[in-house]
Motif scaffolding. Structure first.
Motif, PDB file in Angstrom:
ATOM      1  N   HIS A 199       0.796  -1.231  -0.087  1.00 37.59           N
ATOM      2  CA  HIS A 199      -0.060  -0.026   0.010  1.00 37.59           C
ATOM      3  C   HIS A 199       1.019   1.223  -0.106  1.00 37.59           C
TER       4      HIS A 199
ATOM      5  N   HIS B 293       0.494   4.555  -2.712  1.00 34.72           N
ATOM      6  CA  HIS B 293       0.574   5.751  -2.204  1.00 34.72           C
ATOM      7  C   HIS B 293       1.494   6.468  -2.940  1.00 34.72           C
TER       8      HIS B 293
ATOM      9  N   GLN C 110      -5.619   6.869   7.387  1.00 32.52           N
ATOM     10  CA  GLN C 110      -4.942   5.560   7.210  1.00 32.52           C
ATOM     11  C   GLN C 110      -4.466   4.995   8.788  1.00 32.52           C
TER      12      GLN C 110
ATOM     13  N   LEU D  91      -4.497   1.203   3.488  1.00 29.87           N
ATOM     14  CA  LEU D  91      -4.653   2.347   2.370  1.00 29.87           C
ATOM     15  C   LEU D  91      -4.590   3.683   3.126  1.00 29.87           C
TER      16      LEU D  91
ATOM     17  N   GLN E  41      -5.534   7.343  -1.328  1.00 29.15           N
ATOM     18  CA  GLN E  41      -6.001   6.222  -2.136  1.00 29.15           C
ATOM     19  C   GLN E  41      -7.531   5.755  -1.881  1.00 29.15           C
TER      20      GLN E  41
END
Length: 126
Positions: free
Chosen positions: A47, A51, A97, A107, A111
């Motif tokens: 992830h 990003h 997040q 995420l 995102q």
């Protein structure tokens, strides 16, 4: 009517002979059921790298893609996207997040907002 049903059910379950038979049947079903179960395959997704790629492509100083492609992909201007991003972050805690139970980062805010807005833009909401 319901009261008599529950009384019959309680007397049936409370008798020792019937409860032994009931437990044996339940154990047989659960062991049979577990043996047929397959574990899900775990796919490790990075992830953080996703990003960084999203940020580098559309939000860094030296953009990979020009602003007209941003407008085509998100169907809005870059400043409007950033305004929505800031408002949603302050209003909805889901988009912050967090770490999951394994300690890995989930995420990012960017995102999650990107995914939600693309679903809305392309009418892919089911």
């Amino acid at each position: 009517m319901a009261r008599t049903f529950f009384r019959k059910l309680l007397t049936y379950v409370s008798s020792e002979d019937d409860s032994d038979v009931l437990n044996e049947e339940a154990d047989g079903q659960s062991s049979r059921h577990c043996s047929n179960r397959q574990r899900r395959k775990f796919i490790r997704r990075d992830h953080t790298q996703g990003h960084e790629r999203l940020f580098r492509d559309y939000f860094a100083e030296n953009l990979v893609y020009p602003s007209n492609l941003f407008r085509r992909r998100f169907r809005m201007s870059h400043p409007l996207f950033l305004c929505i991003l800031n408002e949603v972050e302050s209003y909805e805690p889901y988009f912050v997040q967090r770490r999951n139970n394994a300690g890995r980062l989930g995420l990012s805010l960017m995102q999650k907002i990107t995914a939600a807005l693309r679903m809305l833009a392309y009418e892919d909401v089911r």
